[in-house]
Write a protein that holds these residues in place. Structure first.
Motif, PDB file in Angstrom:
ATOM      1  N   ALA A 107     -13.576  11.881  -2.330  1.00  0.00           N
ATOM      2  CA  ALA A 107     -12.498  11.451  -1.989  1.00  0.00           C
ATOM      3  C   ALA A 107     -12.210  10.317  -2.969  1.00  0.00           C
ATOM      4  CB  ALA A 107     -12.455  10.837  -0.704  1.00  0.00           C
ATOM      5  N   ALA A 108     -10.774  10.148  -3.443  1.00  0.00           N
ATOM      6  CA  ALA A 108     -10.461   9.039  -4.473  1.00  0.00           C
ATOM      7  C   ALA A 108     -10.102   7.826  -3.628  1.00  0.00           C
ATOM      8  CB  ALA A 108      -9.164   9.530  -4.859  1.00  0.00           C
ATOM      9  N   ALA A 109      -9.957   7.700  -2.309  1.00  0.00           N
ATOM     10  CA  ALA A 109      -9.674   6.536  -1.570  1.00  0.00           C
ATOM     11  C   ALA A 109      -9.903   6.745  -0.107  1.00  0.00           C
ATOM     12  CB  ALA A 109      -8.479   6.060  -1.800  1.00  0.00           C
ATOM     13  N   VAL A 110     -10.573   5.739   0.671  1.00  0.00           N
ATOM     14  CA  VAL A 110     -10.428   5.794   2.240  1.00  0.00           C
ATOM     15  C   VAL A 110      -9.426   4.939   2.719  1.00  0.00           C
ATOM     16  CG1 VAL A 110     -11.914   5.446   4.274  1.00  0.00           C
ATOM     17  CG2 VAL A 110     -12.815   6.499   2.199  1.00  0.00           C
ATOM     18  N   LEU A 111      -8.646   5.333   3.470  1.00  0.00           N
ATOM     19  CA  LEU A 111      -7.328   4.286   3.798  1.00  0.00           C
ATOM     20  C   LEU A 111      -7.744   3.676   5.113  1.00  0.00           C
ATOM     21  CD1 LEU A 111      -4.210   6.426   2.956  1.00  0.00           C
ATOM     22  CD2 LEU A 111      -5.727   4.973   1.488  1.00  0.00           C
ATOM     23  N   LEU A 112      -7.611   2.461   5.225  1.00  0.00           N
ATOM     24  CA  LEU A 112      -8.009   1.695   6.657  1.00  0.00           C
ATOM     25  C   LEU A 112      -6.730   1.229   7.118  1.00  0.00           C
ATOM     26  CD1 LEU A 112     -10.759  -0.162   5.229  1.00  0.00           C
ATOM     27  CD2 LEU A 112     -10.948   1.706   6.524  1.00  0.00           C
ATOM     28  N   LEU A 172     -13.453   1.622  -2.910  1.00  0.00           N
ATOM     29  CA  LEU A 172     -12.844   2.887  -2.655  1.00  0.00           C
ATOM     30  C   LEU A 172     -11.913   2.586  -1.258  1.00  0.00           C
ATOM     31  CD1 LEU A 172     -15.517   5.724  -1.942  1.00  0.00           C
ATOM     32  CD2 LEU A 172     -13.538   5.704  -3.647  1.00  0.00           C
ATOM     33  N   PHE A 173     -11.960   1.546  -0.667  1.00  0.00           N
ATOM     34  CA  PHE A 173     -10.995   1.139   0.449  1.00  0.00           C
ATOM     35  C   PHE A 173      -9.812   0.627   0.204  1.00  0.00           C
ATOM     36  CE2 PHE A 173     -15.610   1.341   1.823  1.00  0.00           C
ATOM     37  CZ  PHE A 173     -15.562   2.207   2.922  1.00  0.00           C
ATOM     38  N   LEU A 174      -8.712   1.208   0.935  1.00  0.00           N
ATOM     39  CA  LEU A 174      -7.336   0.778   0.736  1.00  0.00           C
ATOM     40  C   LEU A 174      -6.909   0.200   2.029  1.00  0.00           C
ATOM     41  CD1 LEU A 174      -5.593   3.123  -1.849  1.00  0.00           C
ATOM     42  CD2 LEU A 174      -6.624   0.970  -2.196  1.00  0.00           C
ATOM     43  N   ARG A 175      -5.963  -0.872   2.003  1.00  0.00           N
ATOM     44  CA  ARG A 175      -5.346  -1.056   3.260  1.00  0.00           C
ATOM     45  C   ARG A 175      -3.949  -1.208   2.980  1.00  0.00           C
ATOM     46  NH1 ARG A 175     -10.279  -4.475   3.058  1.00  0.00           N
ATOM     47  NH2 ARG A 175     -11.422  -4.218   5.067  1.00  0.00           N
ATOM     48  N   PRO A 176      -3.026  -0.226   3.294  1.00  0.00           N
ATOM     49  CA  PRO A 176      -1.893  -0.029   2.854  1.00  0.00           C
ATOM     50  C   PRO A 176      -0.890  -0.921   4.052  1.00  0.00           C
ATOM     51  CG  PRO A 176      -2.921   2.192   2.949  1.00  0.00           C
ATOM     52  CD  PRO A 176      -3.720   1.250   3.691  1.00  0.00           C
ATOM     53  N   PHE A 177      -1.216  -1.202   5.201  1.00  0.00           N
ATOM     54  CA  PHE A 177      -0.476  -1.710   6.150  1.00  0.00           C
ATOM     55  C   PHE A 177      -0.795  -3.289   6.476  1.00  0.00           C
ATOM     56  CE2 PHE A 177       0.641   2.474   8.922  1.00  0.00           C
ATOM     57  CZ  PHE A 177       1.271   2.786   7.772  1.00  0.00           C
ATOM     58  N   LEU A 178      -1.062  -3.876   5.481  1.00  0.00           N
ATOM     59  CA  LEU A 178      -1.394  -5.126   5.612  1.00  0.00           C
ATOM     60  C   LEU A 178      -0.169  -6.136   5.798  1.00  0.00           C
ATOM     61  CD1 LEU A 178      -4.475  -6.141   3.277  1.00  0.00           C
ATOM     62  CD2 LEU A 178      -4.323  -5.928   5.920  1.00  0.00           C
TER      63      LEU A 178
END
Length: 367
Positions: A146-151, A184-190
C-alpha cells in the motif's frame, strides 16, 4: 437535449456540499504522499483503516470515489481497507464482519479482516489495543504494497488529544496533537467534525457501529469526550474544540522548526564513547533551555529510550551544574545518563570532563 442527459446533469448538481468538502480534504491529504520514483504498473493502493464507526466508515465512502474509473478508463488509485478485530468486546467478530460487508458494497478491494491479540503487559488497555492495531495495519500495508493507510481521526479527536496532553503536563510536541501524515499513515479528516462523519454516513446510506467504550467513563479519553469538552463548550462558549485544533496546528509548526534546529545541534555536540553516547558539556550548557532539553531527549532516543518526562529532563540537565551527584539519572526506557568526572578516563586533552554520557541501564560506568 434528451431526458436522460438532463437527469444526469441534475444528479451531478445535487452533490451534497459536505461530500464535496470531504473529498477536497482527502485530495489535499493525498498530495502529502511522495511521488513514485518510476511509473507503477498499476495505480497505488490506498488502505482505509476501518473499525466500522462513523469516522472510518465515512472515510471509506469518500475514499471509494478516488478509486472509480475516470473518463479515459484509468484509475488514480486502488482503494482497499483493513478491519482490525481486537476481540475485546462480545460480538466483535460480528461487528467486523458487518463492517467488511459494507466496505465491499462500497467497492473497496481488497478488504482484509485481521484479528489481533491485545497484550496489555506494561501499558493500559487503550495503549495496548492501539499498539496491536497499528502493528496489524503496518503488516497489511507491507503485505499488500500500500502507498498509504488512511485513518479517520477528526477535529474532535484532535481537540481531545490536546486536552489529554495538557492534563499530563506535556511539552510542545505532545500538544501539537496528531499529524496529518506520519510515515504511511494519513489523517484526511482532521478538519471535519464528528457530526460531519455521522452525516456523511447518512448521506451514503451506511450503518455505522457505535463503540460503547467511547462513552464509558472508565476510560480517560471517554471522560474528556463526554464530560470535559461539553463542559468547556458550555462554560466558554461554542468553538472550544476548533480553538484547540487551531492551537495544535500552530504548535506543530513550532515543534517541527525547533526539532529541526535541535537535530543540527545534536549532530554538532554528539560523539560516541565506550559507554554509549556523549554530549559536549560546554556546547550543551550554552544552548537555550528549549534546545538543550530536545538535545538530551534525542540522545536518550538514540540509545533506545522513550521520550523523557519534563522532570527527568530537568534532573539530567542539573548534572551540568557540577553540584551534587554526578548521576546516574534514570531515564525512561532503560537508559541512564551521568556526568563524567575527573576520576574517569577521558581523552588526553581532558575536554571530556563534565560531559554527559548516556548508556543503557545495567551497563557499568567507566569509573
Amino acid at each position: 437535449m434528451s431526458p436522460e442527459a438532463g437527469t444526469t446533469r441534475a444528479r451531478k448538481r445535487r452533490l451534497d456540499p459536505l461530500v464535496g468538502t470531504a473529498r477536497n480534504h482527502l485530495r489535499a491529504a493525498l498530495e502529502l504522499l511522495p511521488g513514485a520514483p518510476v511509473p507503477a504498473a498499476e495505480p497505488p493502493l490506498l488502505l482505509v483503516a476501518c473499525s466500522g464507526g462513523p469516522d472510518s466508515l465515512a472515510l471509506a465512502a469518500v475514499t471509494a470515489y478516488f478509486g472509480r474509473p475516470r473518463r479515459d478508463g484509468t484509475r488514480a488509485f486502488r482503494v482497499g481497507a483493513v478491519v482490525v478485530d481486537h476481540g475485546l468486546q462480545p460480538g466483535s467478530a460480528a461487528v467486523a464482519g458487518r463492517t467488511r460487508a459494507q466496505l465491499e458494497q462500497l467497492g473497496l478491494d481488497p478488504v482484509q479482516l485481521r484479528r489481533v491479540s491485545v497484550q496489555a503487559a506494561g501499558m493500559g488497555p487503550e495503549a495496548a489495543a492501539r499498539t496491536a492495531r497499528y502493528a496489524a495495519l503496518e503488516a497489511a500495508a507491507a503485505e499488500l504494497g500500500a502507498a498509504a493507510v488512511l485513518l479517520g481521526h477528526t477535529l474532535d479527536d484532535q481537540a481531545e488529544q490536546v486536552l489529554l496532553g495538557l492534563g499530563r503536563g506535556s511539552g510542545t510536541r505532545s500538544l501539537a496533537g496528531m499529524p496529518a501524515r506520519r510515515g504511511l499513515f494519513l489523517r484526511p479528516f482532521l478538519e471535519l467534525r464528528r457530526t460531519d462523519t455521522e452525516q456523511l454516513c447518512r448521506i451514503e446510506g451506511l450503518a455505522p457501529w457505535h463503540d460503547p467504550t467511547n462513552t464509558d467513563p472508565a476510560y480517560l479519553r471517554s471522560r474528556v469526550r463526554t464530560r470535559v469538552l461539553p463542559f468547556l463548550e458550555e462554560e466558554l462558549g461554542p468553538g472550544v474544540a476548533r480553538a484547540l485544533w487551531r492551537s495544535a496546528r500552530i504548535l506543530r509548526a513550532d515543534a517541527d522548526y525547533l526539532d529541526s534546529l535541535a537535530s543540527a545541534e545534536y549532530a554538532r555536540l554528539r560523539s560516541a564513547s565506550a559507554e554509549g553516547i556523549e554530549l559536549d558539556r560546554a556546547g550543551l550548557a550554552g544552548l537555550p533551555d528549549a534546545m538543550r532539553h530536545r538535545v538530551i531527549a534525542l540522545a536518550a532516543a538514540e540509545m533506545g529510550g522513550e521520550n523523557p518526562s519534563y522532570e527527568r529532563l530537568l534532573a539530567a540537565e542539573a548534572l551540568l551544574r557540577r553540584q551534587g551527584s554526578a548521576g546516574p539519572v534514570q531515564l525512561a526506557g532503560k537508559v541512564s545518563v551521568y556526568r563524567r568526572v575527573r576520576t574517569q578516563r577521558v581523552p588526553q586533552d581532558a575536554r571530556g570532563y563534565g560531559n554527559l554520557v548516556f548508556r543503557t541501564t545495567g551497563q557499568p560506568a567507566d569509573h
